[in-house]
Design a protein around this motif. Structure first.
Motif, PDB file in Angstrom:
ATOM      1  N   ARG A  83      17.690  68.084  33.316  1.00  0.00           N
ATOM      2  CA  ARG A  83      16.826  67.400  33.810  1.00  0.00           C
ATOM      3  C   ARG A  83      16.459  66.212  32.892  1.00  0.00           C
ATOM      4  N   GLY A  84      16.504  64.554  33.315  1.00  0.00           N
ATOM      5  CA  GLY A  84      16.055  63.793  32.282  1.00  0.00           C
ATOM      6  C   GLY A  84      17.433  63.349  31.357  1.00  0.00           C
ATOM      7  N   VAL A  85      18.528  64.049  31.634  1.00  0.00           N
ATOM      8  CA  VAL A  85      19.640  63.611  30.770  1.00  0.00           C
ATOM      9  C   VAL A  85      20.931  63.308  31.998  1.00  0.00           C
ATOM     10  N   ALA A  86      21.072  64.216  32.849  1.00  0.00           N
ATOM     11  CA  ALA A  86      22.552  64.136  33.688  1.00  0.00           C
ATOM     12  C   ALA A  86      22.306  62.814  34.454  1.00  0.00           C
ATOM     13  N   ALA A  94      28.436  69.559  36.623  1.00  0.00           N
ATOM     14  CA  ALA A  94      29.635  70.389  36.609  1.00  0.00           C
ATOM     15  C   ALA A  94      30.771  69.683  36.053  1.00  0.00           C
ATOM     16  N   TYR A  95      30.932  68.181  36.452  1.00  0.00           N
ATOM     17  CA  TYR A  95      32.001  67.449  36.053  1.00  0.00           C
ATOM     18  C   TYR A  95      32.178  66.668  34.824  1.00  0.00           C
ATOM     19  N   THR A  96      30.898  67.117  34.247  1.00  0.00           N
ATOM     20  CA  THR A  96      30.517  65.991  33.009  1.00  0.00           C
ATOM     21  C   THR A  96      30.453  66.748  31.833  1.00  0.00           C
ATOM     22  N   PRO A  97      31.341  66.517  30.685  1.00  0.00           N
ATOM     23  CA  PRO A  97      31.258  66.719  29.446  1.00  0.00           C
ATOM     24  C   PRO A  97      30.156  66.589  28.786  1.00  0.00           C
ATOM     25  N   GLY A  98      29.803  67.513  27.765  1.00  0.00           N
ATOM     26  CA  GLY A  98      28.597  67.261  26.802  1.00  0.00           C
ATOM     27  C   GLY A  98      27.301  68.001  27.135  1.00  0.00           C
ATOM     28  N   VAL A  99      27.136  68.538  28.473  1.00  0.00           N
ATOM     29  CA  VAL A  99      26.048  69.274  28.693  1.00  0.00           C
ATOM     30  C   VAL A  99      26.165  70.454  29.074  1.00  0.00           C
ATOM     31  N   LYS A 293      17.526  60.265  46.680  1.00  0.00           N
ATOM     32  CA  LYS A 293      17.141  59.762  45.308  1.00  0.00           C
ATOM     33  C   LYS A 293      18.122  59.948  44.263  1.00  0.00           C
ATOM     34  N   GLY A 294      18.697  61.390  44.212  1.00  0.00           N
ATOM     35  CA  GLY A 294      19.559  61.796  43.592  1.00  0.00           C
ATOM     36  C   GLY A 294      21.007  61.051  43.461  1.00  0.00           C
ATOM     37  N   ASN A 295      21.328  60.618  44.816  1.00  0.00           N
ATOM     38  CA  ASN A 295      22.326  59.787  44.786  1.00  0.00           C
ATOM     39  C   ASN A 295      22.293  58.338  44.322  1.00  0.00           C
ATOM     40  N   ILE A 314      20.999  64.290  60.285  1.00  0.00           N
ATOM     41  CA  ILE A 314      20.658  64.249  58.819  1.00  0.00           C
ATOM     42  C   ILE A 314      19.345  64.904  58.442  1.00  0.00           C
ATOM     43  N   THR A 315      19.493  65.843  57.266  1.00  0.00           N
ATOM     44  CA  THR A 315      18.702  66.554  56.711  1.00  0.00           C
ATOM     45  C   THR A 315      18.215  66.057  55.407  1.00  0.00           C
ATOM     46  N   LEU A 316      17.367  66.390  54.702  1.00  0.00           N
ATOM     47  CA  LEU A 316      16.943  66.097  53.366  1.00  0.00           C
ATOM     48  C   LEU A 316      16.923  67.120  52.401  1.00  0.00           C
ATOM     49  N   ALA A 317      17.253  66.822  51.135  1.00  0.00           N
ATOM     50  CA  ALA A 317      17.383  67.643  50.010  1.00  0.00           C
ATOM     51  C   ALA A 317      17.045  66.995  48.642  1.00  0.00           C
ATOM     52  N   THR A 318      16.760  67.778  47.524  1.00  0.00           N
ATOM     53  CA  THR A 318      16.534  67.285  46.349  1.00  0.00           C
ATOM     54  C   THR A 318      17.622  67.455  45.451  1.00  0.00           C
ATOM     55  N   ASP A 319      18.644  68.395  45.832  1.00  0.00           N
ATOM     56  CA  ASP A 319      19.691  68.783  44.935  1.00  0.00           C
ATOM     57  C   ASP A 319      19.308  69.184  43.480  1.00  0.00           C
ATOM     58  N   ASN A 320      19.212  68.397  42.492  1.00  0.00           N
ATOM     59  CA  ASN A 320      18.907  69.150  41.256  1.00  0.00           C
ATOM     60  C   ASN A 320      18.024  68.124  40.418  1.00  0.00           C
ATOM     61  N   MET A 321      17.408  68.589  39.346  1.00  0.00           N
ATOM     62  CA  MET A 321      16.808  67.725  38.357  1.00  0.00           C
ATOM     63  C   MET A 321      15.217  67.476  38.780  1.00  0.00           C
ATOM     64  N   HIS A 322      14.792  67.700  40.285  1.00  0.00           N
ATOM     65  CA  HIS A 322      13.671  67.389  40.733  1.00  0.00           C
ATOM     66  C   HIS A 322      13.482  68.072  42.027  1.00  0.00           C
ATOM     67  N   ALA A 323      12.240  68.489  42.515  1.00  0.00           N
ATOM     68  CA  ALA A 323      12.095  68.902  43.798  1.00  0.00           C
ATOM     69  C   ALA A 323      11.037  68.515  44.616  1.00  0.00           C
ATOM     70  N   ASP A 324      10.660  67.346  44.677  1.00  0.00           N
ATOM     71  CA  ASP A 324       9.758  66.585  45.242  1.00  0.00           C
ATOM     72  C   ASP A 324      10.256  65.763  46.616  1.00  0.00           C
ATOM     73  N   MET A 325       9.948  66.648  47.788  1.00  0.00           N
ATOM     74  CA  MET A 325      10.472  66.223  48.900  1.00  0.00           C
ATOM     75  C   MET A 325       9.901  65.108  49.389  1.00  0.00           C
ATOM     76  N   VAL A 326       8.423  65.017  49.093  1.00  0.00           N
ATOM     77  CA  VAL A 326       7.749  63.636  49.549  1.00  0.00           C
ATOM     78  C   VAL A 326       8.381  62.606  49.022  1.00  0.00           C
ATOM     79  N   GLU A 327       8.822  62.397  47.768  1.00  0.00           N
ATOM     80  CA  GLU A 327       9.708  61.403  47.142  1.00  0.00           C
ATOM     81  C   GLU A 327      10.809  61.254  47.881  1.00  0.00           C
TER      82      GLU A 327
END
Length: 451
Positions: A83-86, A94-99, A293-295, A314-327
C-alpha cells in the motif's frame, strides 16, 4: 404462517432511512428492520406496522442510513503490504520488480496481512469479500474470525511467479497440479464453513499465468464441485501480447474457447479487450469486476459503458491496497460519465449502488440470500452515520452516499444477524493488535525485498 410481529426478534433497528437495493421499493423513510436469527424478518416503514416488534436488542438509528452490506467481488487482502508504493509503480505487484511478492510471504505474514485487509473491508462496510492470493488455507479461517463473509482461494497458476517480474513465463505442470490441488483441498475443508460465511471461488490467476491445459482442468473442477471461477482478464497489454504469441487469439477468446467465459465467471479489469471481445464477453453475460480507482492509479479505465451495453454485468471491487467500496462507487460513476461525456440516465448513483450490492451478490451466486434488504434474506447490513457535516443536508441520501460518503462513515455492521462492528470498531477481534501485527509483517517483507 407465523406472523413475525408476534415473536420476539433478536435485533430491531428503528428510525433509519433504509436503502434496500430492492427495485420495487428502493428507499424506506423512518424504517424498521427486524432480525430473527440470521435472517431479516421485517423491512418496513414505521407507518406500515401496527407496532414496533419486540426484540432482545433495540438500536436507535435515527440520523443513520442503513444499506445492504457491500459485496466486494475481487480483492487481494495480503497486498496491503505494498500500500502507498505499488500504486506509483505503474503495474500489478506480481509483475513489478523491487516489491515483496506472493512467493516471499510466509504463512504467518499472510495471516497477519490478510486479517488487516479483512478488518479494513469490514470497517468500511463490506460484508463479503472474494479474496485470492497465497496461503489461503491459513488466511481464509483467520479472516473469517473478524465476522466477515470471506470467499477465498490461493492463486491457481502453472507459471513460475518467481520469474514473472523478470518477464519470464515458464509453465510447470507440477506447479499447476499443486495450486489447483490446494484449491480443491481448501474447498473440501472450508466451503460452507463458519455457518456458511466461508466459501471458495476457484482463482485461476490470469490467462498468461495459466496454460491452456490448466485452464481446462479449472473448468472441469469448477463443474465437478459446483464452484464459481474468478480471474484477471485483459488486465495488461503484456497479458494480451503473451496470449497472442502463445495461442494466436485474445485472452477473452481463449477463455471462450475453453468454456470458462460464462455467467459464473468473475473477470477482473477487462481493460484491453479486442473489438470482437465486447460482443463475446457481453453474450456470455460475464461478471466484470470493475476496479475503477485501482485502474485509474495506473492511468487506465475499463470500457464499462461498452461492456454494459454489450450485456456484461458490471460489479465493483477494490482489488488491493485499499478497501473502501464507497469510494469505489464514486470512481465507478465518474469513470462511466467520462466515457459518456455527459451526465445521463445511463450512469446514476443507483446504478453503482446496485453494482456494489445486488449485482455483486448475483456474481457470487448468492443473490437469493444477500445483496439487498428484504424479509427472508440473510441479515447483512451496514449503518452509516449521517450526522456529519459532509453528509448534511441529506436531501438525497443515496446521492450523498455515492458523491461525498466515505467508508469511515460506517458506524454499525451486521453480518449473518450478528453485530460485528459497533460505534465504528470491530467487536469480535482486537483491531489494534491486528494493525500492529500486519505492520510488522509488512516491515519484514520490505526488509527482505530491499535486501
Amino acid at each position: 404462517m407465523t406472523d413475525p410481529m408476534d415473536s420476539t426478534m433478536d435485533v430491531v433497528i428503528e428510525g433509519a432511512t433504509v436503502l434496500t437495493a430492492e427495485p420495487d421499493r428502493p428507499v424506506i423513510e423512518d424504517g424498521v428492520v427486524g432480525i430473527s436469527g440470521n435472517r431479516l424478518a421485517v423491512v418496513a416503514a414505521r407507518s406500515d406496522l401496527r407496532e414496533i416488534p419486540r426484540a432482545r436488542q433495540h438500536i436507535d438509528a435515527r440520523g443513520r442510513v442503513v444499506t445492504p452490506g457491500f459485496v466486494n467481488v475481487h480483492t487481494h487482502a495480503i497486498l496491503t503490504m505494498v500500500r502507498g508504493v505499488a500504486e506509483d509503480m505503474g503495474f500489478a505487484p506480481a509483475y513489478t520488480p523491487g516489491v515483496p511478492h506472493g512467493h516471499d510471504v510466509t504463512p504467518d505474514e499472510a495471516v497477519a496481512l490478510g486479517r488487516l485487509g479483512a478488518l479494513e473491508a469490514l470497517l468500511f462496510g463490506s460484508t463479503l469479500i472474494n479474496d485470492s492470493y497465497v496461503h489461503a488455507e491459513h488466511t481464509l479461517p483467520a479472516m473469517g474470525e473478524t465476522g466477515l463473509r470471506v470467499w477465498s482461494c490461493g492463486r491457481i497458476h502453472d507459471v513460475d511467479f518467481s520469474r514473472v517480474h523478470e518477464q519470464i513465463w515458464e509453465h510447470k505442470d507440477a506447479l499447476g497440479e499443486r495450486t489447483l490441488g490446494d484449491a480443491v483441498a481448501l474447498a473440501e475443508r472450508w466451503h460452507g464453513g463458519m455457518d456458511g460465511r466461508l466459501g471458495v471461488h476457484l482463482a485461476a490467476h490470469a490467462p498468461d499465468t495459466c496454460s491452456r491445459p490448466l485452464l481446462e482442468r479449472v473448468r472441469d473442477t469448477a463443474a465437478r464441485y459446483g464452484l464459481g471461477v474468478n480471474t484477471h482478464l485483459a488486465q495488461s497489454r503484456v497479458e494480451v501480447k503473451r496470449i497472442r504469441e502463445r495461442e494466436g487469439i485474445s485472452p477473452a477468446e481463449l477463455l471462450d474457447d475453453i468454456g470458462l467465459l460464462n455467467e459464473r465467471l468473475v473477470a477482473a479489469h477487462c481493460l484491453f479487450l479486442d473489438e470482437d471481445d465486447f460482443e463475446r464477453v457481453g453474450n456470455a453475460r460475464v461478471n466484470v469486476a470493475h476496479i475503477p480507482k485501482g485502474n485509474a492509479t495506473g492511468g487506465t479505465a475499463a470500457p464499462t459503458s461498452r461492456l454494459r451495453r454489450a450485456g456484461a454485468r458490471i460489479t465493483l471491487a477494490t482489488d488491493n491496497m485499499h478497501a473502501d467500496m464507497v469510494e469505489v462507487m464514486r470512481w465507478g460513476l465518474n469513470v462511466g460519465r467520462l466515457q459518456e461525456g455527459a451526465v445521463t440516465d445511463f450512469w446514476q448513483p443507483e446504478d453503482v449502488f446496485r453494482m456494489a450490492t445486488l449485482d455483486g451478490a448475483r456474481a457470487m451466486g448468492l443473490d437469493d440470500d444477500i445483496g439487498s434488504l428484504a424479509p427472508g434474506k440473510k441479515a447483512d447490513l451496514v449503518a452509516f452515520d449521517y450526522r456529519r457535516a459532509h453528509l448534511t443536508p441529506a436531501t438525497d441520501v443515496l446521492g450523498n452516499l455515492v458523491h461525498v460518503g466515505q467508508g469511515r462513515d460506517v458506524e454499525t455492521v451486521i453480518v449473518d444477524g450478528r453485530v460485528v462492528v459497533e460505534d465504528g470498531r470491530a467487536v469480535l477481534v482486537d483491531q489494534d493488535e491486528i494493525r500492529l501485527q500486519a505492520a510488522e509483517a509488512a516491515r519484514q517483507l520490505w526488509i527482505r525485498a530491499r535486501g
